[in-house]
Design an enzyme around this catalytic site. Structure first.
Site, PDB file in Angstrom:
ATOM      1  N   LYS A   1       0.837  -1.205   0.000  1.00  0.00           N
ATOM      2  CA  LYS A   1       0.000   0.000   0.000  1.00  0.00           C
ATOM      3  C   LYS A   1       0.872   1.256   0.000  1.00  0.00           C
ATOM      4  O   LYS A   1       0.534   2.260  -0.626  1.00  0.00           O
ATOM      5  CB  LYS A   1      -0.943  -0.016   1.198  1.00  0.00           C
ATOM      6  CG  LYS A   1      -2.167  -0.892   0.950  1.00  0.00           C
ATOM      7  CD  LYS A   1      -2.910  -1.259   2.208  1.00  0.00           C
ATOM      8  CE  LYS A   1      -3.870  -2.387   1.924  1.00  0.00           C
ATOM      9  NZ  LYS A   1      -4.253  -3.144   3.114  1.00  0.00           N
TER      10      LYS A   1
ATOM     11  N   GLN B   1      -5.781  -2.258   9.174  1.00  0.00           N
ATOM     12  CA  GLN B   1      -5.646  -3.579   8.565  1.00  0.00           C
ATOM     13  C   GLN B   1      -6.337  -4.647   9.420  1.00  0.00           C
ATOM     14  O   GLN B   1      -6.117  -4.728  10.629  1.00  0.00           O
ATOM     15  CB  GLN B   1      -4.150  -3.900   8.388  1.00  0.00           C
ATOM     16  CG  GLN B   1      -3.854  -5.186   7.650  1.00  0.00           C
ATOM     17  CD  GLN B   1      -4.242  -5.147   6.173  1.00  0.00           C
ATOM     18  OE1 GLN B   1      -4.148  -4.114   5.513  1.00  0.00           O
ATOM     19  NE2 GLN B   1      -4.693  -6.274   5.642  1.00  0.00           N
TER      20      GLN B   1
ATOM     21  N   ASP C   1     -11.998   2.011   3.138  1.00  0.00           N
ATOM     22  CA  ASP C   1     -12.279   0.577   3.002  1.00  0.00           C
ATOM     23  C   ASP C   1     -13.762   0.320   2.732  1.00  0.00           C
ATOM     24  O   ASP C   1     -14.148  -0.783   2.353  1.00  0.00           O
ATOM     25  CB  ASP C   1     -11.929  -0.142   4.322  1.00  0.00           C
ATOM     26  CG  ASP C   1     -10.583  -0.833   4.293  1.00  0.00           C
ATOM     27  OD1 ASP C   1     -10.214  -1.344   3.226  1.00  0.00           O
ATOM     28  OD2 ASP C   1      -9.924  -0.866   5.355  1.00  0.00           O
TER      29      ASP C   1
END
Ligand code: GUN
Length: 282
Positions: free
Chosen positions: A50, A94, A117
């Protein structure tokens, strides 16, 4: 029939290039904060990629690697601090979080306008009613792949294997909004094989190597493999027995090099969307 292999890597590179060009035109560059708790090696790899994606897109990025012993309060405090930052447009925590931490409470604490997300209940709700602010990254990436190849889910039978909040459920919603007839299968579905074999578009997101065999693929079907498994030899693979499924499918995604890079590209697209939102740019 030999299937066309859908190249997620190439399409992701194209998408990121478009994102980079749009980001360059903004008054302030987009910023993404990635929070990793604990030392799961797979998560570590994702976080590193990322950072690389952010560099490629010209974004500012910050990484927080917190110890597994981090408390719920410490994590919530960090999220609160990032919510208040003017230079951070997107926050990604995460998953999975180490045992003992309340995932739902953490996701709920993220400002919905920074929820790149698309995991916050507000954004899930917007997605459900067909008015999403952000695209769920993996399912959104799959829709981009279908679009790129002129595959229109309208009127097609779409079978989704797996019902996770990250992939299965939002995937079903996106296919439904694209006018597909959607069937969701999961571990308690008795006739999963037959249902899979009836699919025009089959999406597998279970995480079980070898699950999708050739008898589960209809002649000419589009086969999308979302899984990232490791086989006995430690090699990265999906749910689909690629070679045998490719004999029957019209289109198929490989693992690696299929859906994975698209998920990451969609995260960049969502961070750009968040940055535009925060800067009042349409
Ligand atoms: N873990 C596995 N996939 C994802 C994802 O798309 N986002 C986050 N935050 N964690 C994940």
């Amino acid at each position: 029939m030999a299937a066309t292999r859908i190249d997620g890597k190439a399409l992701a590179a194209k998408l990121k290039e478009e994102v980079r060009a749009q980001a360059e035109a903004l008054p302030r560059r987009p910023g993404l904060a990635v929070v990793l708790v604990g030392d799961d090696p797979a998560s570590r790899v994702y976080v590193t990629s990322k950072r690389k994606d952010c560099e490629e897109c010209g974004f500012y990025s910050e990484e927080y690697a917190l110890p597994a012993a981090t408390t719920q309060k410490q994590l919530l405090d960090l999220v609160g601090e990032l919510n208040g930052r003017g230079d951070i447009d997107g926050i990604l925590v995460q998953l999975p979080l180490p045992r003992g931490l309340d995932e739902q409470e953490v996701l709920l604490a993220i400002d919905p306008a920074k929820d790149v997300d698309c995991f916050h209940p507000y954004n899930v709700g917007q997605l459900t009613i067909g008015a999403p602010v952000f695209q769920p990254c993996t399912p959104g990436g799959v829709m981009e792949m279908l679009k790129e190849h002129g595959i229109d889910p309208a009127g097609k039978r779409c079978v989704v294997l797996g019902r996770s909040n990250i992939v299965g459920k939002p995937m079903a919603l996106l296919l439904l909004h694209a006018h597909g007839t959607v069937v969701m299968c999961h571990s308690k579905t008795p006739d999963l094989k037959e249902l899979a074999a009836s699919a025009d578009i089959l999406v597998s997101a279970v995480g079980k190597t070898g699950l999708v065999t050739a008898d589960m693929v209809k002649e000419g079907a589009v086969v999308i493999d979302v899984a990232m498994n490791r086989n006995e030899a430690g090699k990265l693979c999906g749910d689909v027995c690629f070679d045998e499924a490719a004999e029957k499918a019209s289109y198929i995604t490989p693992v690696p090099g299929g859906v994975g890079p698209m998920t990451r590209a969609m995260l960049m697209k969502n961070t750009l969307t968040a940055a535009k939102l925060h800067q009042g740019v349409k």
